[in-house]
Each structure stands twice: as structure tokens, then as C-alpha cells.
Motif scaffolding. Structure first.
Motif, PDB file in Angstrom:
ATOM      1  N   MET A   1       1.858  -6.426  -0.835  1.00  0.00           N
ATOM      2  CA  MET A   1       1.629  -5.462   0.229  1.00  0.00           C
ATOM      3  C   MET A   1       2.285  -4.123  -0.078  1.00  0.00           C
ATOM      4  O   MET A   1       1.730  -3.090   0.221  1.00  0.00           O
ATOM      5  CB  MET A   1       2.150  -6.054   1.537  1.00  0.00           C
ATOM      6  N   LYS A   2       3.476  -4.166  -0.699  1.00  0.00           N
ATOM      7  CA  LYS A   2       4.169  -2.920  -1.028  1.00  0.00           C
ATOM      8  C   LYS A   2       3.371  -2.100  -2.022  1.00  0.00           C
ATOM      9  O   LYS A   2       3.343  -0.876  -1.942  1.00  0.00           O
ATOM     10  CB  LYS A   2       5.545  -3.218  -1.608  1.00  0.00           C
ATOM     11  N   ARG A   3       2.718  -2.798  -2.971  1.00  0.00           N
ATOM     12  CA  ARG A   3       1.937  -2.085  -3.977  1.00  0.00           C
ATOM     13  C   ARG A   3       0.803  -1.306  -3.335  1.00  0.00           C
ATOM     14  O   ARG A   3       0.515  -0.172  -3.725  1.00  0.00           O
ATOM     15  CB  ARG A   3       1.373  -3.075  -4.994  1.00  0.00           C
ATOM     16  N   ARG A   4       0.162  -1.900  -2.347  1.00  0.00           N
ATOM     17  CA  ARG A   4      -0.959  -1.230  -1.694  1.00  0.00           C
ATOM     18  C   ARG A   4      -0.478  -0.009  -0.915  1.00  0.00           C
ATOM     19  O   ARG A   4      -1.124   1.042  -0.930  1.00  0.00           O
ATOM     20  CB  ARG A   4      -1.664  -2.203  -0.758  1.00  0.00           C
ATOM     21  N   ILE A   5       0.647  -0.129  -0.245  1.00  0.00           N
ATOM     22  CA  ILE A   5       1.193   0.994   0.517  1.00  0.00           C
ATOM     23  C   ILE A   5       1.572   2.140  -0.421  1.00  0.00           C
ATOM     24  O   ILE A   5       1.254   3.298  -0.155  1.00  0.00           O
ATOM     25  CB  ILE A   5       2.402   0.540   1.358  1.00  0.00           C
TER      26      ILE A   5
ATOM     27  N   ALA B   1       0.333   2.720  -3.369  1.00  0.00           N
ATOM     28  CA  ALA B   1      -0.899   3.267  -3.923  1.00  0.00           C
ATOM     29  C   ALA B   1      -1.594   4.195  -2.927  1.00  0.00           C
ATOM     30  O   ALA B   1      -2.088   5.260  -3.307  1.00  0.00           O
ATOM     31  CB  ALA B   1      -1.828   2.141  -4.330  1.00  0.00           C
ATOM     32  N   ILE B   2      -1.622   3.821  -1.663  1.00  0.00           N
ATOM     33  CA  ILE B   2      -2.260   4.658  -0.643  1.00  0.00           C
ATOM     34  C   ILE B   2      -1.487   5.956  -0.454  1.00  0.00           C
ATOM     35  O   ILE B   2      -2.078   7.035  -0.360  1.00  0.00           O
ATOM     36  CB  ILE B   2      -2.401   3.888   0.683  1.00  0.00           C
TER      37      ILE B   2
ATOM     38  N   LEU C   1       5.387   1.017  -9.658  1.00  0.00           N
ATOM     39  CA  LEU C   1       4.642  -0.221  -9.450  1.00  0.00           C
ATOM     40  C   LEU C   1       4.988  -1.261 -10.518  1.00  0.00           C
ATOM     41  O   LEU C   1       5.073  -2.448 -10.230  1.00  0.00           O
ATOM     42  CB  LEU C   1       3.145   0.060  -9.432  1.00  0.00           C
TER      43      LEU C   1
ATOM     44  N   ARG D   1       6.742  -4.998  -9.970  1.00  0.00           N
ATOM     45  CA  ARG D   1       6.234  -6.234 -10.554  1.00  0.00           C
ATOM     46  C   ARG D   1       7.348  -7.000 -11.258  1.00  0.00           C
ATOM     47  O   ARG D   1       7.487  -8.205 -11.103  1.00  0.00           O
ATOM     48  CB  ARG D   1       5.117  -5.913 -11.534  1.00  0.00           C
TER      49      ARG D   1
END
Length: 66
Positions: free
Chosen positions: A1-5, A7-8, A54, A58
């Protein structure tokens, strides 16, 4: 979820940078050239920093699972 935030947020920031870059290219003010250079610099640096962040997320997650 953190990656998507992340990225956005990065995508929104880059889109704003592109918009400011286009506007500064057409404005004939003394500060416009420096701001244009800054926007072009950030257009190159921000994606690299986001990618590194990112990657670190990971690796942090792999270490956390152990």
C-alpha cells in the motif's frame, strides 16, 4: 500500500512540475529561467529518488519479514 501512495504522490508532483515547466517556458520574467532550470532538474531527479525510495521499501520489507 505504501508503494502505491508514494507512486501517486510522485505522479502528481511530476505532473505539476511539467505544468510549471510549460508555463515558465512562456513567461518572460527574470526569475522564470531559474525556475525553468529547477523544474527540468527536478523532472530528472524526482523519479530517480522515488525509485530509490521504493527499492529501499522493498528491501526493508524483506528484512522485516525475517
Amino acid at each position: 500500500m505504501k508503494r502505491r501512495i508514494v507512486a501517486i504522490i510522485g505522479l502528481i508532483f511530476l505532473l505539476l512540475l511539467y505544468l510549471v515547466t510549460i508555463v515558465m517556458a512562456f513567461i518572460n520574467q527574470p526569475f522564470a529561467y531559474e525556475l525553468l532550470q529547477f523544474c527540468i532538474f527536478c523532472t530528472i531527479v524526482v523519479p530517480a529518488v522515488l525509485y530509490a525510495f521504493l527499492l529501499s521499501l522493498r528491501f526493508y520489507k524483506k528484512d522485516k519479514d525475517k
